[in-house]
Design an enzyme around this catalytic site. Sequence first.
Site, PDB file in Angstrom:
ATOM      1  N   GLU A   1       6.192  -2.264  -4.281  1.00 16.32           N
ATOM      2  CA  GLU A   1       6.233  -2.545  -2.895  1.00 16.32           C
ATOM      3  C   GLU A   1       7.524  -2.861  -2.604  1.00 16.32           C
ATOM      4  O   GLU A   1       7.808  -2.701  -1.355  1.00 16.32           O
ATOM      5  CB  GLU A   1       5.305  -3.922  -2.727  1.00 16.32           C
ATOM      6  CG  GLU A   1       5.823  -5.111  -3.529  1.00 16.32           C
ATOM      7  CD  GLU A   1       4.827  -6.366  -3.147  1.00 16.32           C
ATOM      8  OE1 GLU A   1       3.874  -6.450  -2.318  1.00 16.32           O
ATOM      9  OE2 GLU A   1       5.280  -7.512  -3.767  1.00 16.32           O
TER      10      GLU A   1
ATOM     11  N   ASP B   1       5.018 -11.020 -11.212  1.00 15.57           N
ATOM     12  CA  ASP B   1       6.342 -10.068 -10.970  1.00 15.57           C
ATOM     13  C   ASP B   1       7.345  -9.967 -11.998  1.00 15.57           C
ATOM     14  O   ASP B   1       8.112  -9.184 -12.125  1.00 15.57           O
ATOM     15  CB  ASP B   1       7.188 -10.706  -9.570  1.00 15.57           C
ATOM     16  CG  ASP B   1       6.242 -10.939  -8.440  1.00 15.57           C
ATOM     17  OD1 ASP B   1       5.255 -10.018  -8.342  1.00 15.57           O
ATOM     18  OD2 ASP B   1       6.729 -11.566  -7.606  1.00 15.57           O
TER      19      ASP B   1
ATOM     20  N   ARG C   1      -3.815  -9.837  -9.125  1.00 17.17           N
ATOM     21  CA  ARG C   1      -3.582 -11.231  -9.423  1.00 17.17           C
ATOM     22  C   ARG C   1      -4.804 -11.951 -10.085  1.00 17.17           C
ATOM     23  O   ARG C   1      -4.803 -13.244 -10.205  1.00 17.17           O
ATOM     24  CB  ARG C   1      -2.830 -11.927  -8.114  1.00 17.17           C
ATOM     25  CG  ARG C   1      -1.443 -11.932  -8.323  1.00 17.17           C
ATOM     26  CD  ARG C   1      -1.007 -12.528  -7.107  1.00 17.17           C
ATOM     27  NE  ARG C   1      -1.484 -13.529  -6.109  1.00 17.17           N
ATOM     28  CZ  ARG C   1      -0.870 -13.912  -5.074  1.00 17.17           C
ATOM     29  NH1 ARG C   1       0.058 -13.411  -4.528  1.00 17.17           N
ATOM     30  NH2 ARG C   1      -1.569 -15.032  -4.354  1.00 17.17           N
TER      31      ARG C   1
ATOM     32  N   ARG D   1      -3.020  10.413  -0.638  1.00 22.77           N
ATOM     33  CA  ARG D   1      -4.012   9.439  -0.323  1.00 22.77           C
ATOM     34  C   ARG D   1      -3.067   8.131  -0.782  1.00 22.77           C
ATOM     35  O   ARG D   1      -2.398   8.323  -1.664  1.00 22.77           O
ATOM     36  CB  ARG D   1      -5.371   9.312  -0.992  1.00 22.77           C
ATOM     37  CG  ARG D   1      -6.300  10.172  -0.380  1.00 22.77           C
ATOM     38  CD  ARG D   1      -6.964   9.969   1.031  1.00 22.77           C
ATOM     39  NE  ARG D   1      -7.719  10.487   1.427  1.00 22.77           N
ATOM     40  CZ  ARG D   1      -7.791  11.870   1.967  1.00 22.77           C
ATOM     41  NH1 ARG D   1      -6.389  12.469   2.231  1.00 22.77           N
ATOM     42  NH2 ARG D   1      -8.679  12.745   2.353  1.00 22.77           N
TER      43      ARG D   1
ATOM     44  N   GLY E   1       6.472 -19.886 -10.079  1.00 25.61           N
ATOM     45  CA  GLY E   1       7.536 -18.948  -9.955  1.00 25.61           C
ATOM     46  C   GLY E   1       8.945 -19.298  -9.539  1.00 25.61           C
ATOM     47  O   GLY E   1       9.057 -20.550  -9.537  1.00 25.61           O
TER      48      GLY E   1
END
Length: 365
Positions: A236, A141, A282, A273, A116
């Site tokens: 994230e 990603d 992954r 939750r 990457g």
Amino acid sequence: VAEPKRIGILTGGGDCPGLNAAIRAVAKTAMIDQGWTVFGIEDGYAGFVEGRGRTLQYIDVSGILARGGTILGTSNRANPFAWRDPYSDGPPEDKSDLAVENFERWNLDALVCIGGDGSLTIANGLSEKGIPVVGVPKTIDNDLMETDLTFGFDSAVANAVDAIDKIHTTAQSHHRVMMVETMGRTVGWLALTAGLASGADVILVPEIEYDLEVVARKVLERSHRGQRFSIVVVAEGIGIHQSGRYNGGRTRVGGVSHEVACWMRETTGLETRVAILGHLQRGGIPTAFDRVLATRFGAEAVRLVAEGRFGRMASLRGSRVESVPIVDAIRRPKSVPLDSPLIHVARSVGTCFGDHVEGIQCASN
Ligand code: F6P
């Protein structure tokens, strides 16, 4: 007739489905098409600096197409230009000369780096030091410039969608708001695509500035309308951008959805939750799409070596595989453009991005 070559291959950075398919494609194309030998460097740049590797036989790369992970191993943080001894706290050292020495000692003519942004940045540095390098882009990603897609991304999306489908049924049963956090580092490709494919009610990505009040309105309206559950997909990376903690690629991210869930619970009173999908995304076998893409990229890498076109990376443009200079691919992370058709179509089916969009009443969809 050209001299037979001996090429090195390594996989660097975080693993992803399709690495073995790419290794197999490079090795088989080199062996079958070109009559070359292939040397597998172990554990990415760690093995390159430490001099660990083995010549690959045909049998080593047979039967690995569908296998997850990488038969060569990888290392996430090993950088020959900024080498950190795991047993000392000293400053990083430049050990790239050791990599060059090993390249020569192993009698290699070229190096194929499958990686990457981090691994390809190192590959570019090695290329500047005179090693004939070609790159193969991988990452879940999908944040590399100059290629429409990287392999690994489609499999990660499939893994995330599988998980979100399961979360959907339990959210429905318990009338809960479920925050599902995906990986993706600084960009929102994975969250956006998986959210779209799984019918998420809200998707939060780093590229779109969001207001949690808008999200709260959306889930409350759904609840008042009798849709007593909501799926909120959280990339994230939204935490990085909010807190400014991001330091250029190497900070470990993840966990921001806990803060969002806490706020949501207190503000809406709805039971909330969190599910952080983490490395599940992954792992496992590559999708058919990723197997094909990895195979095409691997074959392209061998073609680049055969033609002596070094410092380049295989790339997908539409349905064509071509190549681009590695430097162009690593300039900055490729984020989701705000005019992306994916964002547009998600909005058109009522998905909320937490922003104040003129003309679209996010909460009333
Ligand atoms: O770059 C791939 C990736 O999986 C990111 O999506 C994620 O933030 C990171 O790697 C996780 O890294 P690690 O496996 O080191 O925790």
